[in-house]
Motif scaffolding. Sequence first.
Motif, PDB file in Angstrom:
ATOM      1  N   ARG A 208       7.027   0.456   7.686  1.00 29.82           N
ATOM      2  CA  ARG A 208       6.333   1.217   8.781  1.00 29.82           C
ATOM      3  C   ARG A 208       4.922   0.900   8.893  1.00 29.82           C
ATOM      4  NH1 ARG A 208       8.355   7.117   7.287  1.00 29.82           N
ATOM      5  NH2 ARG A 208       8.148   6.089   5.360  1.00 29.82           N
ATOM      6  N   GLN A 209       4.470   0.557   7.932  1.00 23.32           N
ATOM      7  CA  GLN A 209       2.946   0.070   7.844  1.00 23.32           C
ATOM      8  C   GLN A 209       2.585  -1.001   8.838  1.00 23.32           C
ATOM      9  OE1 GLN A 209       0.547   1.847   6.239  1.00 23.32           O
ATOM     10  NE2 GLN A 209      -1.042   0.668   7.144  1.00 23.32           N
ATOM     11  N   THR A 210       1.572  -0.764   9.684  1.00 20.94           N
ATOM     12  CA  THR A 210       1.171  -1.718  10.714  1.00 20.94           C
ATOM     13  C   THR A 210      -0.186  -2.016  10.172  1.00 20.94           C
ATOM     14  OG1 THR A 210       0.297  -0.121  11.949  1.00 20.94           O
ATOM     15  CG2 THR A 210       2.644  -0.820  12.325  1.00 20.94           C
ATOM     16  N   GLY A 211      -0.773  -3.400  11.144  1.00 23.59           N
ATOM     17  CA  GLY A 211      -1.942  -3.972  10.670  1.00 23.59           C
ATOM     18  C   GLY A 211      -1.904  -4.634   9.410  1.00 23.59           C
ATOM     19  N   ILE A 212      -0.928  -5.274   8.981  1.00 28.25           N
ATOM     20  CA  ILE A 212      -1.086  -5.996   7.490  1.00 28.25           C
ATOM     21  C   ILE A 212      -1.534  -7.478   7.786  1.00 28.25           C
ATOM     22  CG2 ILE A 212       0.231  -6.950   5.632  1.00 28.25           C
ATOM     23  CD1 ILE A 212       0.148  -4.034   5.702  1.00 28.25           C
ATOM     24  N   ASP A 213      -1.169  -7.891   8.727  1.00 29.47           N
ATOM     25  CA  ASP A 213      -1.765  -9.380   9.215  1.00 29.47           C
ATOM     26  C   ASP A 213      -3.189  -9.248   9.163  1.00 29.47           C
ATOM     27  OD1 ASP A 213       0.595 -10.158   9.461  1.00 29.47           O
ATOM     28  OD2 ASP A 213       0.655 -10.485  11.765  1.00 29.47           O
ATOM     29  N   ALA A 214      -4.022  -8.236   9.941  1.00 26.37           N
ATOM     30  CA  ALA A 214      -5.405  -8.172   9.803  1.00 26.37           C
ATOM     31  C   ALA A 214      -5.902  -7.678   8.376  1.00 26.37           C
ATOM     32  CB  ALA A 214      -5.762  -7.095  10.754  1.00 26.37           C
ATOM     33  N   LEU A 215      -5.066  -6.845   7.590  1.00 25.91           N
ATOM     34  CA  LEU A 215      -5.265  -6.667   6.239  1.00 25.91           C
ATOM     35  C   LEU A 215      -5.379  -7.750   5.332  1.00 25.91           C
ATOM     36  CD1 LEU A 215      -5.937  -4.594   3.863  1.00 25.91           C
ATOM     37  CD2 LEU A 215      -3.412  -4.312   3.798  1.00 25.91           C
ATOM     38  N   LEU A 216      -4.367  -8.793   5.598  1.00 25.43           N
ATOM     39  CA  LEU A 216      -4.475  -9.992   4.790  1.00 25.43           C
ATOM     40  C   LEU A 216      -5.716 -10.794   5.008  1.00 25.43           C
ATOM     41  CD1 LEU A 216      -0.905 -11.032   5.434  1.00 25.43           C
ATOM     42  CD2 LEU A 216      -1.754 -10.594   3.107  1.00 25.43           C
ATOM     43  N   ARG A 217      -6.136 -10.775   6.343  1.00 26.96           N
ATOM     44  CA  ARG A 217      -7.430 -11.536   6.300  1.00 26.96           C
ATOM     45  C   ARG A 217      -8.661 -11.004   6.006  1.00 26.96           C
ATOM     46  NH1 ARG A 217      -3.516 -13.085   9.281  1.00 26.96           N
ATOM     47  NH2 ARG A 217      -3.356 -15.330  10.497  1.00 26.96           N
ATOM     48  N   LYS A 218      -8.550  -9.518   5.749  1.00 28.76           N
ATOM     49  CA  LYS A 218      -9.801  -8.952   5.329  1.00 28.76           C
ATOM     50  C   LYS A 218      -9.688  -9.347   3.547  1.00 28.76           C
ATOM     51  CE  LYS A 218     -12.946  -5.967   4.874  1.00 28.76           C
ATOM     52  NZ  LYS A 218     -14.217  -6.115   5.333  1.00 28.76           N
ATOM     53  N   ILE A 219      -8.475  -9.222   3.055  1.00 21.83           N
ATOM     54  CA  ILE A 219      -8.462  -9.458   1.685  1.00 21.83           C
ATOM     55  C   ILE A 219      -9.095 -10.906   1.535  1.00 21.83           C
ATOM     56  CG2 ILE A 219      -6.995 -10.072  -0.230  1.00 21.83           C
ATOM     57  CD1 ILE A 219      -5.294  -7.813   0.661  1.00 21.83           C
ATOM     58  N   VAL A 254      -8.386   2.161   3.617  1.00 22.09           N
ATOM     59  CA  VAL A 254      -8.688   2.153   4.619  1.00 22.09           C
ATOM     60  C   VAL A 254      -7.517   1.762   5.766  1.00 22.09           C
ATOM     61  CG1 VAL A 254     -10.284   1.259   6.560  1.00 22.09           C
ATOM     62  CG2 VAL A 254     -11.197   1.864   4.287  1.00 22.09           C
ATOM     63  N   ALA A 255      -6.768   0.775   5.209  1.00 18.82           N
ATOM     64  CA  ALA A 255      -5.417   0.345   5.989  1.00 18.82           C
ATOM     65  C   ALA A 255      -4.333   1.241   5.710  1.00 18.82           C
ATOM     66  CB  ALA A 255      -4.964  -0.812   5.462  1.00 18.82           C
ATOM     67  N   GLU A 256      -4.269   2.201   4.946  1.00 15.17           N
ATOM     68  CA  GLU A 256      -3.383   3.231   4.783  1.00 15.17           C
ATOM     69  C   GLU A 256      -3.882   4.642   5.787  1.00 15.17           C
ATOM     70  OE1 GLU A 256      -1.149   2.579   0.562  1.00 15.17           O
ATOM     71  OE2 GLU A 256      -3.036   3.795   0.513  1.00 15.17           O
ATOM     72  N   LYS A 257      -4.941   4.623   5.616  1.00 13.82           N
ATOM     73  CA  LYS A 257      -5.350   5.962   6.458  1.00 13.82           C
ATOM     74  C   LYS A 257      -5.225   5.556   7.941  1.00 13.82           C
ATOM     75  CE  LYS A 257      -8.328   7.981   2.685  1.00 13.82           C
ATOM     76  NZ  LYS A 257      -9.763   8.296   2.210  1.00 13.82           N
ATOM     77  N   ALA A 258      -5.802   4.385   8.401  1.00 19.49           N
ATOM     78  CA  ALA A 258      -6.052   4.055   9.791  1.00 19.49           C
ATOM     79  C   ALA A 258      -4.665   3.711  10.460  1.00 19.49           C
ATOM     80  CB  ALA A 258      -7.081   3.179   9.862  1.00 19.49           C
ATOM     81  N   GLY A 259      -3.761   3.437   9.532  1.00 21.43           N
ATOM     82  CA  GLY A 259      -2.466   3.157  10.173  1.00 21.43           C
ATOM     83  C   GLY A 259      -2.544   1.661  10.448  1.00 21.43           C
ATOM     84  N   PRO A 260      -2.816   1.030  11.868  1.00 21.04           N
ATOM     85  CA  PRO A 260      -3.156  -0.200  12.289  1.00 21.04           C
ATOM     86  C   PRO A 260      -4.511  -0.584  11.826  1.00 21.04           C
ATOM     87  CG  PRO A 260      -2.371   0.951  14.222  1.00 21.04           C
ATOM     88  CD  PRO A 260      -2.600   2.026  13.001  1.00 21.04           C
ATOM     89  N   PHE A 261      -4.743  -1.449  11.270  1.00 25.56           N
ATOM     90  CA  PHE A 261      -6.154  -1.843  10.347  1.00 25.56           C
ATOM     91  C   PHE A 261      -6.879  -2.753  11.497  1.00 25.56           C
ATOM     92  CE2 PHE A 261      -8.372  -2.129   6.640  1.00 25.56           C
ATOM     93  CZ  PHE A 261      -9.030  -3.367   6.469  1.00 25.56           C
ATOM     94  N   GLY A 262      -6.462  -3.056  12.345  1.00 22.98           N
ATOM     95  CA  GLY A 262      -7.207  -3.798  13.599  1.00 22.98           C
ATOM     96  C   GLY A 262      -6.455  -4.576  14.340  1.00 22.98           C
ATOM     97  N   PRO A 263      -6.784  -5.403  15.216  1.00 23.35           N
ATOM     98  CA  PRO A 263      -6.144  -6.215  16.276  1.00 23.35           C
ATOM     99  C   PRO A 263      -5.333  -7.116  15.611  1.00 23.35           C
ATOM    100  CG  PRO A 263      -8.452  -6.768  16.217  1.00 23.35           C
ATOM    101  CD  PRO A 263      -8.176  -5.363  15.465  1.00 23.35           C
ATOM    102  N   GLY A 264      -4.307  -7.595  16.280  1.00 25.01           N
ATOM    103  CA  GLY A 264      -3.567  -8.626  15.774  1.00 25.01           C
ATOM    104  C   GLY A 264      -2.510  -8.122  14.784  1.00 25.01           C
ATOM    105  N   SER A 265      -2.158  -6.874  14.617  1.00 24.00           N
ATOM    106  CA  SER A 265      -0.986  -6.371  13.989  1.00 24.00           C
ATOM    107  C   SER A 265       0.157  -6.589  14.830  1.00 24.00           C
ATOM    108  CB  SER A 265      -1.200  -5.067  13.337  1.00 24.00           C
ATOM    109  OG  SER A 265      -1.250  -4.132  14.574  1.00 24.00           O
TER     110      SER A 265
END
Length: 265
Positions: A208-219, A254-265
């Motif tokens: 159910r976690q969203t925003g992983i694509d943006a998280l990967l680019r953040k990593i 931040v990703a867990e608390k915000a849900g969507p980490f940013g655009p592109g999810s």
Amino acid sequence: MMRPQLLRKMSARKEELGVGRGRARRPLRHCRGGGAAGAGRPGHGAMAIFSVYVVNKAGGLIYQLDHYAPRSDTEKTFSFPLDLVLRPHDERVVVAFGQRDGIRVGHAVLAINGAEVNGRFTADGKDVLEFLGNPANYPVSIRFGRHRLSSNEKLMLASMFHSLFAIGSQLSPEVGSSGIEMLETDTFKLHCFQTLTGIKFMVLADPRQTGIDALLRKIYEIYSDFALKNPFYSLEMPIRCELFDQNLKLALEVAEKAGPFGPGS
């Protein structure tokens, strides 16, 4: 007496709000995996991102972080005969049948009488199943829990995924396929992002976690800033950098608390 135009406006407003239809209309969200029905994502404070892997272009694991709180083990004292069915599986002894007091099917025997178990053998080298099959050894205290991957197992799994990624690229009917980007199960999703230089960043997260694509680019950005710019770091070698660890953990929180980490999810 109300005007017809005003009545039409009120009727349209009620339909918009869902008055008289039970509830307001809301967009549906696709959700797979465990959890409460209708949950869009895990609640605040939940460990929704389980682990992070970084694999070099040769398939070697150069960084791994477990980001979840391990579930507590269950330790009980048993009398003979044991009311659980145990079977050997992948060089360890697991529960094949029977559940009680937090012990579940698939849990492994982690310790006997307070001594850690080494795979299928006790601390003094005895076979676990033979030891537990002897009535003279009872009563016995057994600790059960989820099997924890060793460093060697993590290295092997990273190398295995690297091979599957390459096979996926070759089997794709599209020319220039990037390979496997996501593997989905009922309990987790594996997301992968490969850079132009061949470095792979993998995140295991709740479905159910969203925003992983943006998280990967953040990593990837954190890797570029705190690993590649570190004068003491050698390319393709294991990442041992305190700033990298700190900023990566912050990004996951931040990703867990915000849900969507940013655009592109």
